[in-house]
Design an enzyme around this catalytic site. Structure first.
Site, PDB file in Angstrom:
ATOM      1  N   LYS A 146      45.920  39.567  43.281  1.00  0.00           N
ATOM      2  CA  LYS A 146      45.333  38.629  43.122  1.00  0.00           C
ATOM      3  C   LYS A 146      45.995  38.089  41.669  1.00  0.00           C
ATOM      4  O   LYS A 146      46.054  36.776  41.773  1.00  0.00           O
ATOM      5  CB  LYS A 146      44.317  37.827  43.760  1.00  0.00           C
ATOM      6  CG  LYS A 146      43.515  36.578  43.316  1.00  0.00           C
ATOM      7  CD  LYS A 146      41.873  37.038  44.149  1.00  0.00           C
ATOM      8  CE  LYS A 146      42.032  35.192  43.779  1.00  0.00           C
ATOM      9  NZ  LYS A 146      40.358  35.221  44.168  1.00  0.00           N
ATOM     10  N   GLN A 147      45.220  38.812  41.290  1.00  0.00           N
ATOM     11  CA  GLN A 147      45.713  38.102  39.266  1.00  0.00           C
ATOM     12  C   GLN A 147      45.153  39.265  38.831  1.00  0.00           C
ATOM     13  O   GLN A 147      45.373  39.979  39.366  1.00  0.00           O
ATOM     14  CB  GLN A 147      44.394  37.371  38.794  1.00  0.00           C
ATOM     15  CG  GLN A 147      42.916  38.099  39.291  1.00  0.00           C
ATOM     16  CD  GLN A 147      42.060  37.336  39.441  1.00  0.00           C
ATOM     17  OE1 GLN A 147      41.408  36.524  40.461  1.00  0.00           O
ATOM     18  NE2 GLN A 147      41.583  37.026  38.584  1.00  0.00           N
TER      19      GLN A 147
ATOM     20  N   GLU B  39      40.461  40.358  42.993  1.00  0.00           N
ATOM     21  CA  GLU B  39      40.135  40.165  44.374  1.00  0.00           C
ATOM     22  C   GLU B  39      40.190  40.444  45.641  1.00  0.00           C
ATOM     23  O   GLU B  39      39.927  40.442  46.528  1.00  0.00           O
ATOM     24  CB  GLU B  39      38.985  38.966  44.507  1.00  0.00           C
ATOM     25  CG  GLU B  39      37.822  39.138  43.242  1.00  0.00           C
ATOM     26  CD  GLU B  39      37.360  37.526  43.256  1.00  0.00           C
ATOM     27  OE1 GLU B  39      37.884  36.400  42.961  1.00  0.00           O
ATOM     28  OE2 GLU B  39      36.255  37.740  41.601  1.00  0.00           O
TER      29      GLU B  39
ATOM     30  N   TRP C 258      32.556  35.100  34.631  1.00  0.00           N
ATOM     31  CA  TRP C 258      33.543  36.252  33.188  1.00  0.00           C
ATOM     32  C   TRP C 258      34.097  34.564  32.460  1.00  0.00           C
ATOM     33  O   TRP C 258      34.554  35.413  31.813  1.00  0.00           O
ATOM     34  CB  TRP C 258      34.132  37.183  33.657  1.00  0.00           C
ATOM     35  CG  TRP C 258      35.035  37.183  34.517  1.00  0.00           C
ATOM     36  CD1 TRP C 258      35.268  36.118  35.335  1.00  0.00           C
ATOM     37  CD2 TRP C 258      36.956  37.693  34.654  1.00  0.00           C
ATOM     38  NE1 TRP C 258      36.566  36.378  36.770  1.00  0.00           N
ATOM     39  CE2 TRP C 258      37.316  37.478  35.741  1.00  0.00           C
ATOM     40  CE3 TRP C 258      36.569  38.456  33.304  1.00  0.00           C
ATOM     41  CZ2 TRP C 258      39.186  37.939  35.492  1.00  0.00           C
ATOM     42  CZ3 TRP C 258      37.654  38.982  34.048  1.00  0.00           C
ATOM     43  CH2 TRP C 258      38.926  39.119  35.065  1.00  0.00           C
ATOM     44  N   ASP C 259      34.736  33.707  33.437  1.00  0.00           N
ATOM     45  CA  ASP C 259      35.806  32.794  33.178  1.00  0.00           C
ATOM     46  C   ASP C 259      34.872  32.279  31.178  1.00  0.00           C
ATOM     47  O   ASP C 259      36.340  32.181  30.994  1.00  0.00           O
ATOM     48  CB  ASP C 259      35.461  31.561  33.765  1.00  0.00           C
ATOM     49  CG  ASP C 259      35.773  31.918  35.575  1.00  0.00           C
ATOM     50  OD1 ASP C 259      35.736  33.057  35.682  1.00  0.00           O
ATOM     51  OD2 ASP C 259      36.724  31.539  36.334  1.00  0.00           O
TER      52      ASP C 259
END
Lengths: 763, 763
Positions: B591-592, B479, B339-340
């Site tokens: 994580k993000q 994640e 998806w980056d």
């Protein structure tokens, strides 16, 4: 304990640029093959797996000994960081060659970029018991961490020859197949020209269930298996690596079957078992070959190194191979066999291990058809042995080399250095003289002597003006002078060769007319021919100085610019004198002994004064630009009573590779020099020689600091143990032997020491 | 001159262990291929020649981008001593990536073991003009000696993937043939599974007749030519190396023919000519993409690095490929597309180079059959795009990885990280919204949106109890939490996706009934289905806090152990808090961004208070353990007026690879982070967004030390040049454009500066 140290060659400092030298010094060989002492944990160096007899030309200038797949690759990764000594801090480094047992020990402690400290100890051997086998035992200790290691076992088939001279790099091998031995890996490669198949197999085995998650794969020309290990700080982990090698030279079947079978039984019996058999063999060997020098540790270790590596180069069970100028220790001189073998190395084997000596001569016999081909091609008769020999006796000297500036130069030795043929004939004679192996002489040796006699009789040129036979356009042992006429070494040995041929023909006729007739028939030699030989040899021209006992190295040598050596370097070796604008070949400077060499080879043909006069003359003009040189001057110096240089020349010889004093130890062993070392000790300091009456004689002299020099020799089946001190000479023998010491006859009875005291031989 | 420096990324110190990082940083790529900045004169590192679209599985866990033969090998030998930086004294070392021209300069002066000093300067480029070409110009200067050099040009086909993780090393290539181009060499390799042929050719050409005595040879998997050079002290010797690459992906014929032809014309025209065309292309590109930050050199160079490498990763002429998570800069993530691309990188291309953006989306369109296959295999309908994609749209996420201790862990993202499908649909929409490329939307884009809508409508699960649709057992962008139910990012985007599907279906029906009917027919979607979608999307469950505007990341998230970040490291990045015995997934640490991500992607769906409240909540719980994290917090911080962290997060993003702050730059570019850098600058500091009415809007804020931030964007065909200073905002446009600045509407006329002064946006 102190004594034990005298069995070790040690390296205690790691410097990457010294790797090639130590690869040679730490080569483990068994005559079947040599595994250079390649360091698994460095990128720098030249791995070498040289299997005797595996020759190939491919794109090379001439056929050469093939560097076979490298089975030593053993990578350790801490996590994914490859253990690479050149990127690590080297905390400890020691490698030790235990010559007594034929084991290379190493102990290395490294700190990686990421700060992990790991110790690796190993023992490596190449079995003398089963020449196809070798092995390593690794003990790995993570000093400051626990975690994951990977162990990668690779056989690298991408190896090429001449890596050290990139423009000449040659690929000799095609990889045929990788084998998953599960566990273990193997590779089959085949040489490009002759289709010789080589199979290498290795198995790694962890002690305890430490190797996990094996993965096998073929990566182009490399076969590998990789294992995971979970390690704990401070614990030792032992991994045994088993190696087995076969080639199609060993069998008519697929050599892989032999490998498979051998590896199986090797694994069943275990590494330690093979290691013990290997140690036993070395024990047996040392009992025959050791030379003890008390009071001089450097000389003691040094001489042992030479004996160790020379013994390691021979394999008595294969008479299709001989010992190359660089042993099985490197690719230098392309694995070719020179006069070095018969003139420098053979005496060691004749006197310590005659079985091996016979094998070496049988190699010449087995390649005599090639020698005959050489003669025919050059317009001669009989057998002309090649200056450089590989596997079939044909001439394989390269035609071109490069000079120091990299300019191409024509190499003439293959065309002109004829003396090799009589050197081999002399080797046959020397073997026979010492062993009295009649079977060998009658069935093989004599054929060499007669066919080389025939060669010489066709090679000589009759000069009507002087009613003499000449041998022109040659190179003698001194290679500074090319295209010379009537080189005395060449002419004298040719004369000797023919004379010996006549003598042996007569002998054989008497011994066995049947064999005699068959042989003359085979060689197409008539009795008329032999009569003609007599005339030739009597008229072969030997240039001499009219007013003295000085022998002229070749016709016109004395007329060359007489430049002599004036200065010596810190090692006592000559410095180049001012050439006064001359080229080397225009001066009397020589590379190595030539006349002096002749007087050593055929010692009883020259009186002491002649030897002395010539030694003194030529010694001042010899640059020692060959490792074949110092040993011979040492011996001749001792012969003529000039002891002042003898020790220096001896040490120079003994340390040729250990101190790399020729600067090219990386390319392989100076095998002639190892033989020269033995000759120096036994023929030089021991003063051993066979006199005109074929009586074993001794005229020893030992340096002041030596307490004792002792060695064993085999004289016609009797094992003599000879010890020389400053006060006496002791001789022990397993059989009745007559011996002369300083020209006085003694009879040695079995197992009774003969001691001769208060000698006049010391200075 | 000072300004020029802002175009350079420099390395002025050589440390072998940094080689992998600099290989990534100095990668030269053109979208067709990436050549890692491998240093020819070191043994350490990981050469990479990555050609977009060349995927293969072989013995790998999953299909991966193949590391192709290394054509950069260029060995220099002084006499026979290989020039090896790791064995030399490094007297001078400088490498500079000139981003303006796309040229990697290096200048190295080394002293060899033997004391020879040699200087090598080089310029390397990978052409943007002809993507098949690359070249290097070497200038070699022997500083303190004259003599012989050898120049060895090699193409190394023995390369494998995953060299950096030895147990996973995989061989993808079989070497088919070596070609002697005389002069020059080429190799043909073929991938194991799909039989893709790759041909690499290189020619070295000396300026002046300096390369002599060429020798060609194939050494197993390596093809080489070697030349002799006679060099003189202090003189410069220039050698040009020409490289050309083709694969069977480029042609139906033998790619060797293309190579042969191309190399011929390349040589005819010369290196300088190609270099000039290449420079021109970069000039064109920079005119579109450059972002200028005055008053902050580090930020200026840093942002350019990101723009340079992101631009280098795209090739608009091949719509069978996209941009991998690691670009063409390394093997990390196996060359897979995540998806980056759509969420992080695509906006950059949409706004600066819409042609490329379209190509990237066409890649998804061209691989939609694979996505359909994924859906079918998982029991769903429509198109389920793979979490990790290679060349055909099927799922290629590896099933297993290892944790830090090296223990195998199941990777669930390929099974559960469903949001990728709506991310792609969103990308389609964002492209269309910005470009109004109706042709694309009608013929390709809408098919993606509809078929992902169909997928979602099959993926949701109806919960009768609550009369709602749920999406259970998923992984969201964060994640750290696996197997969660009703992740808000996933659910919200699924809802959006279906809604957009319905909306676009309606639109298409109006625009072109014919296409509409054909498409519904093709996708097997009925109008009843679409009605059903309406019901589904309206009932998709979005977990929320009842008492606040806080959005719950997933069902039950708020009930997890609420551990927040207390300490920050010297770079201002969070330190792990005390976990109080919990496992990561049992805490609220993430994580993000996940909720915050959603509020950025669908910015106009959330009011400012909601954004603020959620930003503040989640920022304290975000560990930034992904390079995708800081940039988004920077943008959201600026959106909600929390400027204190924005610059720090921006610099962290911009320097991800330059300072290797994720510790894995060696494995390839953090491509998402390059896109994040652009978004930070334009969407964050530039404050650019498209509002509910599809009006381009600006709410900029720049840090105190920035004098000016300026950039260009393409808004529906008009090129806008936007400059933001502490005092004003200037907008220039090539066309009439309506724009809002701090919610106030302005009309920009072509080529007339609009200047808005005295803003309230500064702190």
């Amino acid at each position: 304990m102190m004594d034990e140290k005298l069995w070790f060659v040690e390296q205690s400092n790691y410097k990457a640029y010294e790797n090639p030298k130590y690869e040679t010094v730490f080569t483990l060989a068994n005559g079947y093959r040599g595994l250079r002492g390649w360091l698994e944990f460095s990128n720098y160096g030249f791995p070498g797996n040289l299997i005797a007899g595996v020759f190939d030309k491919a794109d090379s200038q001439t056929t050469e000994l093939v560097n076979c797949p490298n089975p030593l690759v053993f990578n350790i990764y801490t996590e994914n960081e490859k253990l690479d000594i050149d990127r690590c801090v080297v905390l400890d480094f020691a490698r030790k060659l235990n010559m007594k047992e034929g084991i290379l020990y190493s102990e290395i402690k490294l700190k990686t970029q990421k700060g992990k400290i790991i110790k690796i100890a190993s023992e490596r051997f190449v079995s003398r018991s089963n020449v196809h086998r070798w092995g390593i035992r690794y003990t790995i200790t993570p000093i400051n961490y626990s975690g994951k290691l990977f162990i990668e076992n690779i056989i690298d088939g991408s190896i090429t020859n001449n890596e050290f001279e990139p423009i000449k790099k040659v690929k000799h091998l095609d990889v045929k197949k990788g084998y998953d031995l599960d566990t273990g890996i193997a590779i089959k490669v085949v040489t490009k020209d002759k289709g010789i198949e080589i199979v290498e197999g290795t198995v790694v085995r962890g002690i305890g269930d430490i190797l996990q998650n094996r993965k096998y794969g073929v990566f182009g020309e490399k076969v590998r298996e990789i294992y995971e290990m979970r390690v704990k700080e401070g614990k030792d982990y032992t991994i045994e690596k088993y190696g087995v090698t076969y080639t199609s030279r060993d069998t008519d079947k697929d050599p892989y079957y032999l490998l498979e079978e051998d590896i199986k039984s090797y694994l069943e019996k275990g590494l330690e078992k093979e290691l013990n058999l290997h140690r036993d063999k070395w024990k047996e060997l040392w009992d025959k070959i050791d030379i003890k020098i008390k009071g001089d540790k450097k000389a003691q270790t040094g001489i042992r190194f030479n004996l160790f590596q020379l013994s390691s180069s021979a394999y008595e069970k294969d008479d299709r191979i001989s010992i190359a100028a660089k042993g099985l220790h490197g690719e230098g001189y392309k694995g070719h066999v020179f006069w070095d073998t018969e003139i420098y190395m053979l005496p060691f084997f004749i006197y310590t291990n005659p079985e091996v000596a016979k094998t070496l001569l049988m190699y010449r016999y087995n390649t005599i058809d090639g020698a005959r081909k050489n003669a025919r091609e050059n317009g001669y008769e009989g057998a002309q042995f090649p200056w450089e020999a590989a596997d079939d006796g044909t001439e394989v000297t390269p035609k071109w080399g490069v000079d120091y500036d990299g300019n191409p130069v024509r190499i003439w030795t293959g065309d002109e250095e004829f003396h090799i043929s009589s050197d081999i004939a002399f080797g046959v004679w020397e073997y026979y003289r010492t062993t009295k192996d009649k079977d060998f002489m009658m069935n093989y040796g004599i054929e060499i002597v007669l066919d080389t006699s025939k060669f010489w009789s066709s090679r000589v040129e009759y000069n009507e003006e002087f009613d003499r036979y000449e041998i022109n356009m040659v190179i003698g042992p001194d290679e500074f002078h090319e295209h010379v006429n009537n080189n005395v070494y060449t002419n004298y040995l040719a004369k000797w060769n023919i004379k010996k041929g006549i003598e042996l023909a007569k002998w054989l006729k008497k011994e066995d007319t049947n064999i005699y007739e068959k042989l003359l028939n085979k060689l197409d030699i008539s009795e008329d021919d032999i009569n003609k030989w007599r005339e030739i040899e009597s008229k072969i021209y030997i240039p001499k100085d009219e007013k003295s006992k000085l022998i002229e190295q070749f016709e016109g040598y004395f007329k060359l610019k007489d430049i002599t050596i004036k200065e010596y370097d810190e090692n006592g070796m000559p410095k180049w004198p001012d050439m006064e604008g001359c080229k080397l070949g225009e001066t009397q400077l020589i590379k190595q002994p030539d006349v002096v060499m002749l007087m050593l080879v055929l010692g009883d043909e020259f009186d002491l004064e002649t030897k002395k006069e010539n030694y003194e003359y030529y010694e001042k003009r010899t640059m020692h630009k060959s490792s074949l040189s110092p040993s011979m001057y040492s011996i001749m110096g001792l012969t003529v009573g000039d002891t002042k240089n003898a020790y220096r020349y001896f040490m120079k010889t003994v340390l040729t590779d250990l101190e790399d004093n020729q600067g090219n130890a990386g390319l392989g062993l100076h095998a002639a020099s190892t033989g020269g070392s033995w000759q120096c000790a036994v023929f030089g300091f021991g003063g051993l020689y066979v006199d005109k009456d074929e009586c074993l004689s001794l005229k020893p002299w030992i340096p002041e600091k030596w307490e004792e020099l002792s060695f064993k020799i085999n004289w016609r089946g009797a094992i003599l143990d000879i010890a020389i001190t400053q006060e006496d000479i002791r001789v022990n023998s397993t059989d009745n032997v007559k011996i002369k010491v300083f020209d006085k006859e003694y009879f040695v009875e079995p197992n009774k020491d003969l001691t001769i005291k208060a000698l006049a031989y010391n200075n």
